[in-house]
Design a protein around this motif. Structure first.
Motif, mmCIF file in Angstrom:
data_model
loop_
_atom_site.group_PDB
_atom_site.id
_atom_site.type_symbol
_atom_site.label_atom_id
_atom_site.label_comp_id
_atom_site.label_asym_id
_atom_site.label_seq_id
_atom_site.Cartn_x
_atom_site.Cartn_y
_atom_site.Cartn_z
ATOM 1 N N ARG A 68 10.674 -3.938 -10.131
ATOM 2 C CA ARG A 68 10.415 -3.092 -10.656
ATOM 3 C C ARG A 68 9.887 -2.672 -8.351
ATOM 4 N N ALA A 69 11.167 -1.779 -7.755
ATOM 5 C CA ALA A 69 10.736 -1.823 -6.316
ATOM 6 C C ALA A 69 9.699 -0.467 -6.155
ATOM 7 N N LEU A 70 8.355 -1.035 -5.443
ATOM 8 C CA LEU A 70 7.954 0.063 -5.469
ATOM 9 C C LEU A 70 8.017 1.769 -4.760
ATOM 10 N N ASN A 71 7.007 3.086 -5.137
ATOM 11 C CA ASN A 71 7.886 3.863 -4.281
ATOM 12 C C ASN A 71 5.974 4.241 -4.484
ATOM 13 N N THR A 72 5.639 4.574 -2.841
ATOM 14 C CA THR A 72 4.292 5.245 -2.890
ATOM 15 C C THR A 72 3.744 5.746 -2.450
ATOM 16 N N GLY A 73 4.924 7.058 -2.221
ATOM 17 C CA GLY A 73 4.895 8.551 -2.452
ATOM 18 C C GLY A 73 3.549 9.224 -3.305
ATOM 19 N N SER A 74 4.255 8.650 -4.597
ATOM 20 C CA SER A 74 3.189 9.473 -5.895
ATOM 21 C C SER A 74 1.629 8.795 -5.871
ATOM 22 N N PHE A 75 2.038 7.831 -4.326
ATOM 23 C CA PHE A 75 0.310 6.913 -4.681
ATOM 24 C C PHE A 75 -1.318 7.944 -4.344
ATOM 25 N N PHE A 76 -2.420 7.201 -4.787
ATOM 26 C CA PHE A 76 -3.472 7.862 -4.572
ATOM 27 C C PHE A 76 -4.225 6.937 -3.528
ATOM 28 N N LYS A 77 -4.959 7.456 -3.277
ATOM 29 C CA LYS A 77 -5.663 6.801 -1.724
ATOM 30 C C LYS A 77 -5.409 5.292 -1.849
ATOM 31 N N ASP A 78 -6.761 5.032 -3.654
ATOM 32 C CA ASP A 78 -7.527 4.098 -4.063
ATOM 33 C C ASP A 78 -6.448 2.891 -4.831
ATOM 34 N N THR A 79 -4.340 3.393 -4.709
ATOM 35 C CA THR A 79 -3.535 3.023 -6.052
ATOM 36 C C THR A 79 -3.130 1.869 -5.331
ATOM 37 N N LYS A 80 -3.902 0.351 -6.046
ATOM 38 C CA LYS A 80 -2.708 -0.874 -5.987
ATOM 39 C C LYS A 80 -2.644 -1.342 -6.851
ATOM 40 N N ILE A 81 -0.477 -1.362 -6.676
ATOM 41 C CA ILE A 81 -0.372 -2.828 -8.380
ATOM 42 C C ILE A 81 -0.692 -3.894 -7.381
ATOM 43 N N ALA A 82 -0.960 -4.883 -8.778
ATOM 44 C CA ALA A 82 -0.710 -6.341 -8.351
ATOM 45 C C ALA A 82 0.577 -6.322 -7.540
ATOM 46 N N SER A 83 -0.025 -7.540 -6.504
ATOM 47 C CA SER A 83 1.442 -8.025 -5.335
ATOM 48 C C SER A 83 2.437 -8.293 -6.357
ATOM 49 N N GLU A 84 1.708 -9.776 -6.795
ATOM 50 C CA GLU A 84 2.767 -10.799 -7.751
ATOM 51 C C GLU A 84 3.258 -9.772 -8.611
ATOM 52 N N LEU A 85 3.019 -8.010 -8.545
ATOM 53 C CA LEU A 85 4.259 -7.728 -9.985
ATOM 54 C C LEU A 85 5.673 -7.033 -9.611
ATOM 55 N N ALA A 86 5.026 -7.044 -8.082
ATOM 56 C CA ALA A 86 7.105 -6.356 -7.591
ATOM 57 C C ALA A 86 7.058 -7.335 -5.900
#
Length: 387
Positions: A35-53
């Motif tokens: 699943r490609a990340l779309n970071t436009g909706s992220f909060f400042k501290d949002t982090k999705i584990a690197s191995e997941l995308a």
């Protein structure tokens, strides 16, 4: 000149079209399904584990005015550069696709001019590790046998412009159109050594395009590219989320079972006439109906409004946001939190599917069947023996 990606690892299932690929972009590994990340909706501290995308997706819409601005106005150009840099930081510098949509201001659709194509492709190239041909959905919706040659001419000009100084793979643009046109588009790209594509479903569901997808796969196989291609997909709908129905099937995730490799974001909705939207505002609670949370246990999208205490069980402990973010009194905060959780869950599920196709290739259909909200008609479409 570099246009092609080279698949180094390939696994496929026996009972669906689910598959797993491995290749490298910008010296970074890409593993699918993803699943490609779309970071436009992220909060400042949002982090999705690197191995997941494995990928990051940027999406910009331009018209003639905004194109002129990014080309001539230093402030406008700087803003876009800052957005791209921020996205790279939030995605931890994953390989990026910067997909551009051209949408002219006039009601009548038109192709971008030669100078506009130059600006579009320069922007896509500058912000991408694998360069997408810009999309032109207003044109694509009206393709027919009389005007299709002009569409191919647009693809040719865009590819030619990128290749003036190209050191990256190219990812071709394929609209959700008729099988005849899909075959011609794929052959156009293969003739130019382009074997990765993004399919723009333009706010529709995948099952509405079964014949077109099959035509694409057949053409790739005929040309010897059955296992050496990459398919990203964007703007896919899981159904009519505006409806009052409590739960809707996660039909977007089934794209993986239909042989698509990377799920991108939803940047546009279904196209209706203006009168329909006026009726909709008067008869439906659009915000409540479209704010839905994905449950991986049963592949259902549930209306957040009615979840109550079950919301606590549906948001996993390792989610990038907390349940309190989803029940926030701020509507904007709540909407962003739901998007982040759904994206995280889609990332998680893509890694699960990757494991299944490698370790249990004869049981992928059974896995999808175990999800109670997957529709019988969709299971039939997934089954290899039914086609």
């Amino acid at each position: 000149m570099s246009t092609e990606i080279r698949v180094s690892g390939y696994s496929s299932s026996d009972d669906t079209d689910l598959r797993s690929l491995e290749f490298s972009v910008a010296n970074k590994p890409v593993k699918t399904p993803t699943r490609a990340l779309n970071t436009g909706s992220f909060f400042k501290d949002t982090k999705i584990a690197s191995e997941l995308a494995s990928l990051n997706e940027l999406y910009f819409t331009f018209d003639e005015t905004s194109l002129k601005a990014i080309n001539e106005n230093p402030a406008a150009s700087k803003t876009k550069n800052k957005t791209a840099h921020k996205s790279n930081l939030l995605s931890e510098f994953k390989p990026t696709l910067c997909i551009l949509q051209f949408k002219n201001q006039d009601a009548a659709a038109r192709y971008p001019s030669e100078s506009e194509i130059d600006i579009l492709t320069n922007t896509a190239y500058s912000f991408s590790d694998i360069t997408p041909i810009p999309s032109i959905p207003k044109i694509a919706r009206g393709l027919d046998t009389d005007n299709f040659d002009a569409f191919i001419a647009y693809l040719d000009k865009s590819t030619e412009t990128i290749n003036v100084r190209n050191k990256k793979p190219i990812i071709g643009y394929i609209p959700a159109t008729a099988p005849l046109f899909i075959r011609r588009i794929v052959n156009f790209y293969l003739d130019r050594g382009i074997n990765s594509y993004y399919i723009d479903f333009d706010g529709t569901i995948i099952s509405n395009h079964a014949t077109a997808l099959n035509a694409l796969k057949i053409e790739l196989k005929k040309r010897g590219y059955e296992e050496n291609n990459f398919l990203h997909f964007i703007n896919v709908s899981y159904g009519k989320s505006i409806n009052d129905q409590e739960v809707l099937s996660a039909r977007d995730l089934l794209g993986f079972g239909q042989g698509l490799d990377s799920l991108g974001g939803v940047h546009t909705g279904p196209k209706r006439n203006p009168g329909f939207y006026e009726w909709l505002k008067a008869h439906k609670d659009i915000k409540q109906n479209t704010n839905r949370l994905l449950n991986l246990d049963d592949y259902g999208y549930y209306k957040v409004k009615n979840l109550g205490e079950s919301l606590l069980n549906m948001v996993p402990a390792n989610a990038p946001v907390q349940p309190g973010d989803i029940t926030s009194s701020s509507e904007n905060h709540q909407t962003r939190a739901v998007k982040i959780v759904n994206m995280h869950q889609q990332c998680v599920e893509s890694t699960v599917l990757r494991t299944i196709v490698k370790e249990s290739p004869d049981k992928t259909l059974g896995y999808f069947r175990s999800k109670s909200n997957v529709l019988a008609t969709d299971l039939k479409n997934l089954t290899k023996t039914s086609r």
